[in-house]
Design a protein around this motif. Structure first.
Motif, PDB file in Angstrom:
ATOM      1  N   ARG A 133      37.540  45.069  47.276  1.00 21.99           N
ATOM      2  CA  ARG A 133      38.542  44.524  46.371  1.00 21.99           C
ATOM      3  C   ARG A 133      39.331  43.424  47.055  1.00 21.99           C
ATOM      4  NH1 ARG A 133      42.092  49.224  43.842  1.00 21.99           N
ATOM      5  NH2 ARG A 133      42.920  47.387  42.750  1.00 21.99           N
ATOM      6  N   THR A 134      39.675  42.402  46.285  1.00 24.40           N
ATOM      7  CA  THR A 134      40.450  41.295  46.841  1.00 24.40           C
ATOM      8  C   THR A 134      41.775  41.780  47.398  1.00 24.40           C
ATOM      9  OG1 THR A 134      39.425  39.712  45.327  1.00 24.40           O
ATOM     10  CG2 THR A 134      41.525  39.080  46.295  1.00 24.40           C
TER      11      THR A 134
ATOM     12  N   SER B  46      30.369  43.623  48.519  1.00 26.67           N
ATOM     13  CA  SER B  46      30.339  44.118  47.141  1.00 26.67           C
ATOM     14  C   SER B  46      29.460  45.358  47.029  1.00 26.67           C
ATOM     15  CB  SER B  46      29.811  43.045  46.181  1.00 26.67           C
ATOM     16  OG  SER B  46      28.438  42.780  46.442  1.00 26.67           O
TER      17      SER B  46
ATOM     18  N   LEU C 182      28.218  40.319  42.707  1.00 26.51           N
ATOM     19  CA  LEU C 182      29.236  39.343  42.351  1.00 26.51           C
ATOM     20  C   LEU C 182      28.589  38.056  41.846  1.00 26.51           C
ATOM     21  CD1 LEU C 182      31.606  39.731  45.443  1.00 26.51           C
ATOM     22  CD2 LEU C 182      31.870  40.768  43.186  1.00 26.51           C
TER      23      LEU C 182
ATOM     24  N   GLU D 184      31.779  32.622  40.393  1.00 28.01           N
ATOM     25  CA  GLU D 184      33.205  32.464  40.122  1.00 28.01           C
ATOM     26  C   GLU D 184      34.013  33.558  40.808  1.00 28.01           C
ATOM     27  OE1 GLU D 184      34.898  29.945  38.783  1.00 28.01           O
ATOM     28  OE2 GLU D 184      32.930  28.974  38.809  1.00 28.01           O
ATOM     29  N   GLU D 185      33.459  34.753  40.852  1.00 32.19           N
ATOM     30  CA  GLU D 185      34.160  35.849  41.527  1.00 32.19           C
ATOM     31  C   GLU D 185      34.256  35.593  43.031  1.00 32.19           C
ATOM     32  OE1 GLU D 185      32.819  39.307  38.314  1.00 32.19           O
ATOM     33  OE2 GLU D 185      31.541  38.828  40.040  1.00 32.19           O
TER      34      GLU D 185
END
Length: 304
Positions: free
Chosen positions: A79-80, A104, A108, A111-112
């Protein structure tokens, strides 16, 4: 700091706890060899397996032991929000740069991934090394994504897979790698360094003009990798390729054990830096036959 050898040591464990004394011995070895930089928690250093508190403490230990050698730390997470917390932790630890792969579980999209790097670039006070490792992350950077990401503030380097530098992917002297590097030089700003990864491709990558070699082998045998880099950056580039080929039995050992992590962990034990069992569960040490083979290779190849 993004030049020459960036050495990737393991983060050694004993009884499921980080063995900081062993870690300090590994860092001392790199400092003595005068490596250009240390990635204290790259993939080999198991950054995804460490808590935020452990990331900060390992970073502090590395910086204190590095005696001025620049230190980079991996901060990737699913997670960011967690990536940003990891960034805060290693910055508190005093690192000079961070290594970020798009970690991930669910695949992903571009854009992510761009959003991840954008968020980190806005929060960091140190340079970011963009880490492409499709074998682990199942994500491959397009040229257009590289171009977009490297326009962001604080992007200092990109770490590319070494496969284009394989002789099998081009004609003599790594033509395919040279073409790939030339393409990237046009796409990314001049201040962004381009580093090669995948140790069996390091000699060819440096000979073709990569700025740095981000090396698993260099985390335990820095002088060996420095020797290859010196040959690659001189008029003896062919000798660098030949020297790397002389290590093919070692590269095969890497491949047989799923990469360099388990092999260099075994090397750390053989050299007396750490215990024999020095990785956290569920990792297992390499088998006895491979351990004995590695002992022999260290001696016969004079790895240092």
């Amino acid at each position: 700091m993004f030049t020459g050898l960036s050495a990737f040591p393991i983060t050694p464990f004993t009884n499921e706890e980080i063995d900081y004394k062993a870690f300090e011995r590994l860092i001392d070895n790199l400092v003595d060899a005068r490596v250009d930089s240390i990635c204290a928690m790259g993939s080999t250093g198991l950054y995804p397996y460490l808590s935020k508190a452990q990331l900060e403490q390992v970073a502090k230990t590395a910086v204190a032991s590095a005696k001025g050698t620049p230190v980079m730390a991996g901060i990737g997470s699913l997670r960011t929000r967690d990536v940003l917390e990891n960034l805060e932790a290693v910055q508190h630890g005093g690192v000079n740069a961070v290594l970020l792969a798009p970690v991930s579980y669910q695949p992903l999209n571009e854009e992510e991934v761009f959003g991840l790097y954008q968020s980190v670039s806005q929060a960091t006070s140190v340079p970011i090394c963009v880490y492409e490792n499709p074998r682990v992350t199942n994500f491959t950077f397009s040229d257009s994504l590289y171009q977009r990401i490297t326009q962001l503030p604080h992007i200092g380097a990109i770490k590319i897979p070494g496969m284009p530098f394989s002789p099998e992917n081009g004609q003599a002297n790594g033509q395919k790698g040279a073409e790939r590097l030339a393409t990237l030089r046009v796409l990314v700003p001049q201040h962004v360094a381009i580093g090669v990864s995948g140790d069996s491709f390091g000699a060819a990558g440096m000979a073709q003009g990569c700025d740095l070699w981000l090396s698993v082998l260099g985390g335990i045998f820095p002088k060996t990798v420095q020797h290859i880099i010196a040959l690659a950056q001189s008029d003896n580039a062919n000798e660098a390729t030949a020297y790397s080929a002389s290590l093919n039995r070692l590269w095969a050992l890497f491949a047989r054990n799923g990469g360099g992590l388990r092999v260099v962990a075994a090397a750390a034990a053989i050299l007396g830096f750490s215990e024999r069992v020095n990785l956290p569960a569920p990792f297992l040490p390499i088998g006895d036959d491979d351990f004995l083979a590695l002992e022999g290779l260290i001696e016969t190849l004079a790895l240092a």
